[in-house]
Design an enzyme around this catalytic site. Structure first.
Site, PDB file in Angstrom:
ATOM      1  N   CYS A 256      -6.102   0.917  10.965  1.00  0.00           N
ATOM      2  CA  CYS A 256      -4.708   0.525  10.716  1.00  0.00           C
ATOM      3  C   CYS A 256      -3.797   0.919  11.875  1.00  0.00           C
ATOM      4  CB  CYS A 256      -4.233   1.190   9.428  1.00  0.00           C
ATOM      5  SG  CYS A 256      -2.482   0.951   9.123  1.00  0.00           S
TER       6      CYS A 256
ATOM      7  N   ASP B  22      -5.880  -4.125  -6.394  1.00  0.00           N
ATOM      8  CA  ASP B  22      -5.854  -2.820  -5.730  1.00  0.00           C
ATOM      9  C   ASP B  22      -5.134  -1.805  -6.622  1.00  0.00           C
ATOM     10  OD1 ASP B  22      -7.238  -3.449  -3.469  1.00  0.00           O
ATOM     11  OD2 ASP B  22      -5.490  -3.744  -2.188  1.00  0.00           O
TER      12      ASP B  22
ATOM     13  N   SER C 216      -5.969   0.197  -0.524  1.00  0.00           N
ATOM     14  CA  SER C 216      -6.450  -1.133  -0.168  1.00  0.00           C
ATOM     15  C   SER C 216      -7.974  -1.069  -0.183  1.00  0.00           C
ATOM     16  CB  SER C 216      -5.938  -1.549   1.207  1.00  0.00           C
ATOM     17  OG  SER C 216      -6.378  -2.854   1.481  1.00  0.00           O
TER      18      SER C 216
ATOM     19  N   THR D 125       0.836  -1.205   0.000  1.00  0.00           N
ATOM     20  CA  THR D 125       0.000   0.000   0.000  1.00  0.00           C
ATOM     21  C   THR D 125       0.867   1.250   0.000  1.00  0.00           C
ATOM     22  OG1 THR D 125      -1.525  -1.270   1.368  1.00  0.00           O
ATOM     23  CG2 THR D 125      -1.970   1.059   1.155  1.00  0.00           C
TER      24      THR D 125
END
Length: 403
Positions: free
Chosen positions: A352, A393, A286, A243
């Site tokens: 996260c 993604d 993501s 990411t």
């Protein structure tokens, strides 16, 4: 459950654009059913307020082995059988294991890391400068976007500096949109084997790093097994790495597409934090982060979801919700933010863990890159940028630049 449901995941509309289906569903059917790879059905949630509900409801479970949990691929279904880490746990186990590594990622800890983050960015840019682009464009992904986050998380985990390059290559293989499944799986195993050896070493000779802390504070007293320490380290290594690589490359491409905002950032690098905030909203790298299964019957939006039915809440769609963000399909680093949070890093208890670290890295990258290379340009026409496949993604496989 409805038949004739569309197949999910949707493919992106084009290179950097999210799937067109999301806007349509937000407007007409914000909680609707989709068909997964194995023919099973799940509920897809597309609006900001409903995504936040899914992320925080105690009536829903994150445990992947529960009946109805929505897996998006055969490999996901296989992975669900492995021993879980905190990202796939419900309370109280979730916070119990998450708290073992959380101290490394607090705002205070990240602030103390800032000189190291700056040095890593400076060193990699200096290496790029030494190589130069006299012999043709340089791939910004390989030379900069990939090593920045890789070096930082490896160092936090306690990987010796001499091994950084080899491990970064393995990580590139497992995350690169063009690697085969077999290559990615072999690279996964290489990383797991390496971390298993490192755990053994740190049990005998601890240092000041995450793996040593896990060994000293958790494995030795018998709170977790050695295999748990390996899995937690692996999670921290891989969860955000691809990411981050994508966000750096997407940021450079996005600035190339918005020269007025690039000029602003060059003139005033202290605008980097607001640029990063908008980047993480606009390109939710993501796209399929929030998956749950219902523990009991529950209303989501205007739909009754039954116990043991799966739910996929799209934070990518939520970040383009017209009811929350003005002109959501426009990239605008000067936007006036609504009271609601953008959801690039998720929401609720499972938000996260490395959000502060990720933002610090991205802010350092974008406050430094154009000061070091004010003439940096993407060396291919913007319509020819090599984005990841449309069914993956959003990201950029390679990004030739000149400076």
């Amino acid at each position: 459950m409805a038949s004739g449901a569309p197949s999910f995941p949707f493919s992106r509309a084009s290179g950097p654009e999210p799937p067109a289906e999301f806007a349509k569903l937000r407007a007409t059917n914000p909680v609707s059913q989709v068909k997964l790879f194995d023919g099973s059905l799940a509920w897809l949630v597309t609006k900001h307020k409903d995504v936040c509900f899914v992320a925080t409801s105690e009536k829903l479970s994150k445990v992947r082995t529960r009946q109805g949990f929505p897996e998006l691929s055969a490999s996901g279904k296989q992975a669900a059988k492995a021993k879980p880490t905190f990202v796939d746990m419900d309370p109280p186990e979730h916070m119990h294991q998450r708290s073992m590594v959380e101290p490394t990622f607090t705002p205070e800890a990240v602030k103390n890391l800032q000189p190291y983050i700056q040095r890593t960015v400076d060193d990699l840019l200096e290496q790029m400068k030494q190589k130069g682009c006299a012999n043709g464009p340089v791939d910004l992904v390989k030379e900069f976007a990939l090593p920045v986050p890789s070096y930082i998380i490896y160092t936090l985990l306690g990987v010796p500096f001499n091994d950084l390059e080899y491990l970064t290559q393995q990580n590139a293989i497992r995350t690169n949109g063009s690697s085969t499944a077999r290559e990615a799986s072999a690279a996964n195993q290489e990383l797991l084997d390496y971390l298993a050896i490192l755990v053994e070493q740190r049990l005998v000779e601890p240092k000041d790093d995450i793996i040593s802390k896990l060994c000293t504070e958790q494995v030795k007293p018998g709170n977790i097994d050695k295999s748990d320490a390996v899995q937690i380290a692996f999670l921290l290594l891989v969860a955000g790495n691809a990411t981050m690589v994508n966000m750096i490359a997407l940021g450079v491409a996005t600035l190339a597409q918005h020269p007025d905002q690039l000029a602003q950032l060059k003139a005033n690098p202290s605008l980097a934090p607001q640029f990063v905030e908008e980047l993480c909203r606009y390109h939710t790298a993501s796209a399929l982060a929030i998956k749950r299964t219902a523990k009991e019957d529950v209303m989501i939006g205007d739909k009754l979801v039954r116990a043991n039915e799966g739910i996929i809440a799209s934070n990518q769609s939520a970040n383009r919700d017209e009811e929350v963000f003005e002109n959501p399909d426009e990239f605008n680093m000067n936007r006036k933010w609504p009271p609601q949070d953008p959801l690039g890093f998720g929401f609720g208890d499972h938000r996260c863990i490395a959000e502060h670290l990720a933002k610090a890295e991205l802010t350092t990258v974008f406050s430094t890159l154009y000061q070091k290379f004010p003439d940096l340009k993407v060396a291919v026409p913007l319509g020819k940028i090599n984005y990841t496949p449309l069914n993956r993604d959003v990201g950029i496989v390679d990004l030739p630049v000149i400076f």
